[in-house]
Design an enzyme around this catalytic site. Sequence first.
Site, PDB file in Angstrom:
ATOM      1  N   GLY B  89      38.185  41.596  42.691  1.00  0.00           N
ATOM      2  CA  GLY B  89      37.483  42.242  43.790  1.00  0.00           C
ATOM      3  C   GLY B  89      37.129  41.236  44.865  1.00  0.00           C
ATOM      4  O   GLY B  89      37.954  40.967  45.711  1.00  0.00           O
ATOM      5  N   SER B 186      43.664  38.588  40.207  1.00  0.00           N
ATOM      6  CA  SER B 186      43.160  38.691  41.577  1.00  0.00           C
ATOM      7  C   SER B 186      41.964  37.766  41.803  1.00  0.00           C
ATOM      8  O   SER B 186      42.086  36.551  41.579  1.00  0.00           O
ATOM      9  CB  SER B 186      42.814  40.154  41.854  1.00  0.00           C
ATOM     10  OG  SER B 186      42.606  40.371  43.217  1.00  0.00           O
ATOM     11  N   TYR B 187      40.808  38.313  42.191  1.00  0.00           N
ATOM     12  CA  TYR B 187      39.658  37.433  42.424  1.00  0.00           C
ATOM     13  C   TYR B 187      39.162  36.801  41.121  1.00  0.00           C
ATOM     14  O   TYR B 187      38.385  35.836  41.165  1.00  0.00           O
ATOM     15  CB  TYR B 187      38.524  38.167  43.140  1.00  0.00           C
ATOM     16  CG  TYR B 187      37.523  37.194  43.727  1.00  0.00           C
ATOM     17  CD1 TYR B 187      37.792  36.492  44.893  1.00  0.00           C
ATOM     18  CD2 TYR B 187      36.325  36.928  43.067  1.00  0.00           C
ATOM     19  CE1 TYR B 187      36.909  35.562  45.405  1.00  0.00           C
ATOM     20  CE2 TYR B 187      35.422  35.994  43.571  1.00  0.00           C
ATOM     21  CZ  TYR B 187      35.722  35.313  44.736  1.00  0.00           C
ATOM     22  OH  TYR B 187      34.840  34.381  45.237  1.00  0.00           O
ATOM     23  N   ASP B 389      53.688  42.111  45.228  1.00  0.00           N
ATOM     24  CA  ASP B 389      52.311  42.299  45.694  1.00  0.00           C
ATOM     25  C   ASP B 389      52.191  41.592  47.032  1.00  0.00           C
ATOM     26  O   ASP B 389      52.636  40.456  47.167  1.00  0.00           O
ATOM     27  CB  ASP B 389      51.364  41.660  44.665  1.00  0.00           C
ATOM     28  CG  ASP B 389      49.930  41.543  45.170  1.00  0.00           C
ATOM     29  OD1 ASP B 389      49.514  42.383  45.981  1.00  0.00           O
ATOM     30  OD2 ASP B 389      49.228  40.609  44.726  1.00  0.00           O
ATOM     31  N   HIS B 441      50.487  43.950  42.306  1.00  0.00           N
ATOM     32  CA  HIS B 441      49.288  43.160  42.037  1.00  0.00           C
ATOM     33  C   HIS B 441      48.778  43.366  40.611  1.00  0.00           C
ATOM     34  O   HIS B 441      48.458  42.403  39.922  1.00  0.00           O
ATOM     35  CB  HIS B 441      48.223  43.597  43.049  1.00  0.00           C
ATOM     36  CG  HIS B 441      47.024  42.716  43.130  1.00  0.00           C
ATOM     37  ND1 HIS B 441      47.062  41.467  43.685  1.00  0.00           N
ATOM     38  CD2 HIS B 441      45.737  42.922  42.752  1.00  0.00           C
ATOM     39  CE1 HIS B 441      45.847  40.922  43.649  1.00  0.00           C
ATOM     40  NE2 HIS B 441      45.023  41.788  43.084  1.00  0.00           N
TER      41      HIS B 441
END
Lengths: 469, 469
Positions: B89, B186-187, B389, B441
């Site tokens: 996120g 991701s984050y 992605d 992603h």
Amino acid sequence: MAMFQFLVALLLVRSLIGGRAHSHKMPITLDQDADRVTALPGQPLVGFNLYAGNVTVDRSEGRDLFYVFAQCSNDTYGTKPLVLWFNGGPGCSSIASGFARENGPFQILPGGSSLIINEFSWNAEVNMIWLESPTGVGFSYARLNTTANTGGGDTRTAEDAYNFLVGWLGRFPQYHGREFYITGESYAGHYVPQLAKLIVEHNSASPLKINLSGYMIGNPDIDNYWDQTGDIDFHYSHAMISTETYNGLKANCNFSDENCCSTRCEEFFATMNFEIGNIDYYSIYTDRCIRSNAKPMQSRSWTRKTPTDRGMRARYDPCSEDNAEVYFNRPDVQLALHANTTGVIPYRWTMCSNVLYANWTDAPQSMISTYHYLIAAGLKIWIYSGDVDSVVPVTSTRYSIEAMKLPVSKPWHPWYDYQQVGGRTVVYDGLTFVTVRGAGHQVPLLEAGRLLQVFRAFVSGKPLPGAPF
Amino acid sequence: MAMFQFLVALLLVRSLIGGRAHSHKMPITLDQDADRVTALPGQPLVGFNLYAGNVTVDRSEGRDLFYVFAQCSNDTYGTKPLVLWFNGGPGCSSIASGFARENGPFQILPGGSSLIINEFSWNAEVNMIWLESPTGVGFSYARLNTTANTGGGDTRTAEDAYNFLVGWLGRFPQYHGREFYITGESYAGHYVPQLAKLIVEHNSASPLKINLSGYMIGNPDIDNYWDQTGDIDFHYSHAMISTETYNGLKANCNFSDENCCSTRCEEFFATMNFEIGNIDYYSIYTDRCIRSNAKPMQSRSWTRKTPTDRGMRARYDPCSEDNAEVYFNRPDVQLALHANTTGVIPYRWTMCSNVLYANWTDAPQSMISTYHYLIAAGLKIWIYSGDVDSVVPVTSTRYSIEAMKLPVSKPWHPWYDYQQVGGRTVVYDGLTFVTVRGAGHQVPLLEAGRLLQVFRAFVSGKPLPGAPF
């Protein structure tokens, strides 16, 4: 038979002289009637006529080009355009790929036993001809000089295609004068503009006019330097090769030299191929065809129907070439198609002729000057590019087009196929470029619905939808 | 309740001190028993236990982190590793994405009425914990300082996650001493190495040892400069944006400046977004979710079963987020999961918290020095990248890794998932990089089977298959 054909051809060429014919009032010729395909084995019922046969393009060498023609299924007023399609290679069959797997009215079911309707066939929009070109490809064959079947080149291919057109329009005079477009993909990037140029030249020099309105080509060979430069850029940016190999190719390969490449460059090419691995180069994210009996991926790909059947694996049949090879070698299919009627073709019908490919000569380094000539001639020119092809990738095509240095008249923007982005497009003065999102080299096979939107826009002269609809 | 928990925690922290516990001989704690999920509503029968609940990580602010834990379904000898998963996120739920859509044991059917087995769940290999992190995400909530639910930062997130682990291992002492891995996407490219570093530091300073063996992250945020540079390169090379816009971004955006970007740069970003169009940025070639009642693409995508159903459209459900949002807001589901037991969470459970994302602070520009620290600490580190992605694209990840300047120990080569290329991989001293071909992603959602091969190789320490099998 030959003399009869000759007399009919003479008669018909005379009928073409003097400008546009009144298409749907023209008589049906005897040869046209003879080319009518009553029904292909395993074919579903359809509401249009199919024709197939040979047109002799050189009498001395007995060079015949084989075609299949599907009348437009929505040609109520007899005004729909006429469109010619070429596959590339050089050496690949327009019947196998174009007609039977890409933009034709049918598709062949596995096993080659029967056909189903292709809901995205271009003959819903136009009258479509698929041409086996040159001789040595598919059912096109030189009877009297068989060396013409084992080698070829651009110039003769264009001349034969022009002679085919003259002969075919003689046989089908009701289509003379129709808006005429040339289409194709891949190495047809050479065939299509070369034929277009020949038509433009003949139109200005001879009394026979062909109403050429434009052409559209997908993932075309345009310029060797930009094609190869774009190719290695594509491989690198798509994480197919290492940074070291990319840098090695850039440093050691001279793509502007026709005799590229040095031994060191060749070594990097070999490394590149190893690094990419055994994928379908023509559609880099889908499954490749696995023909052996080791089929774990095949069965996973085709049988699983649960929501866990995720991802972007091919939903087309990557082995559909096999279906075509079975089908077009069936004697009943050949009989129905009036193919190999003389019985002299000594080999099986195949998708592509490797010997022709290997012995190809007379291929200019670049088509860019031909584009300039044809833009100046006022043709409507569209280039589309399936953006996940690594053979003539979208990077190559962009570089080649940008090298034409055309002014932009409508800048880069997305176009939509219903609710989804179909790709992006940019309109130059004289040329429209369209990408097809998620499509490999054979766009009409891999993103048939999206490309049908593109084809409709091309033929109708309307812009592609710039918003979801 | 709080006091009881505190006493149990005290007891268990004592039991952890002094090195590895004898895992499967440890007693089952009372809190562990209380966290047992008898059955989730609509769940099929399975052969492993599921647990869920809160672990208090800060008593003064009442900060509880919510987790779901799926025992390994093949842990006959009680020796399988323990693995923690984070979504990113910042602000997104690991239950929604990780547990319920990506690498968890179940998937939620449309409508949120029932669950089916995910045949690619990672708990076939290991014992899996999915953690809602930090507070303000999903069912993780700060009861006594609610501002902690509307903002966050890296440091507190890592500290809370460490405290969660200590608390969780106290509650599940039979897993203390197991090989432990941290994973995410991701984050979580920030969360994972930061937590790993904290564990390494605590392990050397305190008597409580966590047997951290390594970590694996997918499409991770690593370094702002390289992430953004790689992003625009990816957009350009994937024919998403015009050459003009690409050149404008290169000339006007200073990605090495934390306060990037100039007004001119922002204008080019706006043009970039227009040019790309309304696609799923996280998976650039698949269908995006269409939630309105205008569903022509949806119905085409999901109902057609003929061989003309070609191309690479998503075969996963791009709207599966909706299923999770329905399911986890059901009172019976929350009751079964022991989620929101205090009833103080004032909002619906959502996939991601936008307010948390908007108020995020304390995010270092680069994780590269943290990687160097953890490589020196001897951890097994793998990074994978779904190569289609565009949010944290494969180009960005390659640039970031190359900026680490690690020696190559096994050069770039393809790896295989059965008969197909699964992607490519390169092994550096201290870090392995793996691409997953055709995955967006959320790789465990989009190419679950391929990523399971990668996960198995990571955990087992075996190389990825370099040839078809």
